[in-house]
Write an enzyme that holds these catalytic residues in place. Sequence first.
Site, PDB file in Angstrom:
ATOM      1  N   HIS A  17       4.969  -6.135  -1.111  1.00  0.00           N
ATOM      2  CA  HIS A  17       6.414  -5.663  -1.548  1.00  0.00           C
ATOM      3  C   HIS A  17       7.321  -4.913  -0.740  1.00  0.00           C
ATOM      4  O   HIS A  17       8.723  -5.057  -1.277  1.00  0.00           O
ATOM      5  CB  HIS A  17       5.465  -3.799  -1.608  1.00  0.00           C
ATOM      6  N   LYS A  41      -4.463   3.812 -13.557  1.00  0.00           N
ATOM      7  CA  LYS A  41      -5.142   3.580 -12.427  1.00  0.00           C
ATOM      8  C   LYS A  41      -6.034   4.434 -11.823  1.00  0.00           C
ATOM      9  O   LYS A  41      -6.378   3.093 -10.787  1.00  0.00           O
ATOM     10  CB  LYS A  41      -4.388   2.028 -11.275  1.00  0.00           C
ATOM     11  N   ARG A  90       3.952 -12.820  -8.811  1.00  0.00           N
ATOM     12  CA  ARG A  90       3.897 -13.819  -7.496  1.00  0.00           C
ATOM     13  C   ARG A  90       2.897 -15.191  -7.722  1.00  0.00           C
ATOM     14  O   ARG A  90       2.905 -16.590  -7.189  1.00  0.00           O
ATOM     15  CB  ARG A  90       2.369 -12.605  -7.241  1.00  0.00           C
ATOM     16  N   SER A 128      -2.263  -5.074  -4.249  1.00  0.00           N
ATOM     17  CA  SER A 128      -2.901  -4.264  -3.507  1.00  0.00           C
ATOM     18  C   SER A 128      -4.472  -3.970  -4.129  1.00  0.00           C
ATOM     19  O   SER A 128      -5.097  -3.172  -2.700  1.00  0.00           O
ATOM     20  CB  SER A 128      -2.522  -2.847  -4.267  1.00  0.00           C
TER      21      SER A 128
HETATM   22  P1  ADP Z   1       2.093  -2.415 -10.973  1.00  0.00           P
HETATM   23  O1  ADP Z   1       0.979  -1.318 -11.546  1.00  0.00           O
HETATM   24  O2  ADP Z   1       3.681  -2.600 -11.762  1.00  0.00           O
HETATM   25  O3  ADP Z   1       1.562  -3.807 -11.547  1.00  0.00           O
HETATM   26  P2  ADP Z   1       1.996  -3.324  -8.131  1.00  0.00           P
HETATM   27  O4  ADP Z   1       2.265  -2.162  -7.326  1.00  0.00           O
HETATM   28  O5  ADP Z   1       0.651  -3.986  -8.144  1.00  0.00           O
HETATM   29  O6  ADP Z   1       2.566  -2.062  -9.336  1.00  0.00           O
HETATM   30  O7  ADP Z   1       3.209  -4.071  -7.617  1.00  0.00           O
HETATM   31  C1  ADP Z   1       4.321  -3.313  -8.789  1.00  0.00           C
HETATM   32  C2  ADP Z   1       5.405  -4.565  -8.245  1.00  0.00           C
HETATM   33  O8  ADP Z   1       4.908  -5.357  -6.635  1.00  0.00           O
HETATM   34  C3  ADP Z   1       4.944  -5.965  -9.348  1.00  0.00           C
HETATM   35  O9  ADP Z   1       5.852  -6.523 -10.172  1.00  0.00           O
HETATM   36  C4  ADP Z   1       4.257  -7.020  -8.525  1.00  0.00           C
HETATM   37  O10 ADP Z   1       3.991  -8.095  -9.258  1.00  0.00           O
HETATM   38  C5  ADP Z   1       4.872  -7.114  -7.532  1.00  0.00           C
HETATM   39  N1  ADP Z   1       4.027  -7.686  -6.448  1.00  0.00           N
HETATM   40  C6  ADP Z   1       2.666  -6.912  -5.810  1.00  0.00           C
HETATM   41  N2  ADP Z   1       1.913  -7.500  -5.016  1.00  0.00           N
HETATM   42  C7  ADP Z   1       3.573  -8.888  -4.727  1.00  0.00           C
HETATM   43  C8  ADP Z   1       3.343  -9.441  -3.890  1.00  0.00           C
HETATM   44  N3  ADP Z   1       2.297 -10.058  -3.119  1.00  0.00           N
HETATM   45  N4  ADP Z   1       4.383 -10.150  -3.516  1.00  0.00           N
HETATM   46  C9  ADP Z   1       5.482 -10.339  -4.491  1.00  0.00           C
HETATM   47  N5  ADP Z   1       5.388  -9.110  -5.367  1.00  0.00           N
HETATM   48  C10 ADP Z   1       3.860  -8.441  -5.159  1.00  0.00           C
END
Ligand code: ADP
Length: 159
Positions: A17, A41, A90, A128
């Site tokens: 992130h 979630k 990703r 996450s």
């Molecule tokens: P959501 O519930 O919106 O998917 P996340 O917190 O999992 O929330 O992710 C928020 C955003 O960050 C999403 O666009 C996700 O694809 C991106 N994201 C999550 N992990 C990574 C990572 N390791 N590298 C790049 N982008 C990421």
Amino acid sequence: MKRAIYPGTFDPFTNGHLDIVHRAAALFDEVIVTVARNSSKKPLFTTDERIDMIKESISSLNTVHVDSFEGLLVKYAKEKKAQVIIRGLRMISDFEFEFQMALMNRKLAEDITTVFLMPDERYTYLSSSIVREIAQLGGGCGPFVPQGIEKRLKEKYSS
Ligand code: ADP
């Protein structure tokens, strides 16, 4: 003034992130990292905890702010006068869901554009949920999350 919002669950905020935030900050005048409050979630961390962790992680970036939102994302984007929604991509596996969301958001609000950013390869395997799993099993999460977040994960799982 180009303002982008970067929405997500951020449960917790990871180095992946943070990588996306750095890239977005280099492209837009202002970036708002915004925590989804109505996530189905059942997050491990409360909204306030997630906001605090993000604030600590981005304190050196003065054009990046942290907020939270509930309800329709495009409505929130309009309220904030943001023209852009940032999402991280990703793997191919992210694509189908993200593509559908981006097209639906465009149907709902033509004037808001979703921009996808790719993180450094080091973070393409990072999520996450995998970080939570490692922490729950007693593994070290230091290499995967910004400073201070590993300690918070340990505290969560020991309580
Ligand atoms: P959501 O519930 O919106 O998917 P996340 O917190 O999992 O929330 O992710 C928020 C955003 O960050 C999403 O666009 C996700 O694809 C991106 N994201 C999550 N992990 C990574 C990572 N390791 N590298 C790049 N982008 C990421």
